[in-house]
Enzyme design. Structure first.
Site, short mmCIF file in Angstrom:
data_model
loop_
_atom_site.label_atom_id
_atom_site.label_comp_id
_atom_site.label_asym_id
_atom_site.label_seq_id
_atom_site.Cartn_x
_atom_site.Cartn_y
_atom_site.Cartn_z
N SER A 90 10.31 1.86 -1.45
CA SER A 90 10.30 2.74 -2.63
C SER A 90 11.48 3.72 -2.59
O SER A 90 12.10 4.00 -3.62
CB SER A 90 8.98 3.49 -2.72
OG SER A 90 7.92 2.56 -2.93
N GLY B 216 6.64 0.54 5.56
CA GLY B 216 7.49 -0.40 4.82
C GLY B 216 7.54 -0.10 3.34
O GLY B 216 8.60 -0.16 2.70
N CYS B 217 6.38 0.25 2.77
CA CYS B 217 6.31 0.52 1.32
C CYS B 217 7.04 1.82 0.98
O CYS B 217 7.67 1.93 -0.07
CB CYS B 217 4.85 0.56 0.87
SG CYS B 217 4.01 -1.00 1.19
N THR B 218 6.97 2.78 1.88
CA THR B 218 7.70 4.02 1.68
C THR B 218 9.20 3.74 1.71
O THR B 218 9.94 4.17 0.81
CB THR B 218 7.31 5.05 2.76
OG1 THR B 218 5.92 5.37 2.61
CG2 THR B 218 8.14 6.33 2.64
N LYS C 151 0.81 -1.21 0.00
CA LYS C 151 0.00 0.00 0.00
C LYS C 151 0.85 1.26 0.00
O LYS C 151 1.83 1.36 0.73
CB LYS C 151 -0.90 -0.01 1.24
CG LYS C 151 -1.95 1.08 1.25
CD LYS C 151 -3.19 0.63 2.01
CE LYS C 151 -4.31 1.65 1.92
NZ LYS C 151 -4.68 2.07 0.59
#
Length: 153
Positions: free
Chosen positions: A46, A41-43, A36
């Protein structure tokens, strides 16, 4: 892992584009599936790919991120993090299913369907060369970059 052609697909991408996997033959491709936009974690993941983008690019490598978020969410996430690569929107989960990254996960004691953080490397001939599933974020982009370097040799 047996080497096999990566399944071709097309998806809406940031920048009002449509991404066709087959249009990138001749370059290595890193596809990272993440749960998401705007989550810690996704930030972090990325940002790792962003910070190593020049090195991936110098190795003739395309990076794309895929989640179930819509394009508007992706555009905001991409702008907020200054990502130099496109994010693809798989709202109907068709590509997530194609790559078998949808799993049942525990969230606050409840079973929910979600994306298992996974990364795939496809070589310049369109062959799936490596996959990471259940990715732990710290150091992951560097590990992927090391694998791409080995592909070049």
């Amino acid at each position: 892992m047996m080497l096999k052609p990566a399944p071709d697909f097309e998806l809406k991408a940031t920048g009002e584009k449509v991404f066709h996997l087959s249009a990138h033959l001749g370059r290595n491709i890193v596809i990272y599936f993440y749960p998401k936009d705007n989550t810690p974690g996704c930030t972090d993941e990325s940002l790792q790919f962003r910070d190593l983008y020049t090195e991936f690019n110098d190795l003739n490598c395309v990076i794309i991120g895929i989640s179930r978020d819509n394009i508007k969410s992706h555009e905001n996430f991409k702008e907020k993090l200054s990502l130099p690569f496109d994010l693809l929107s798989d709202t109907d989960e068709s590509i997530c299913e194609l790559y078998s990254v949808i799993k049942m996960k525990n969230m606050f004691g409840k079973q929910v369907r979600g994306i298992e953080r996974s990364t795939f490397v496809i070589d310049a001939k369109g062959i799936l060369r490596k996959e990471w599933r259940g990715v732990k974020v710290p150091g992951h982009a560097e590990e992927v970059l090391s694998f791409i370097r080995e592909l070049k040799n």
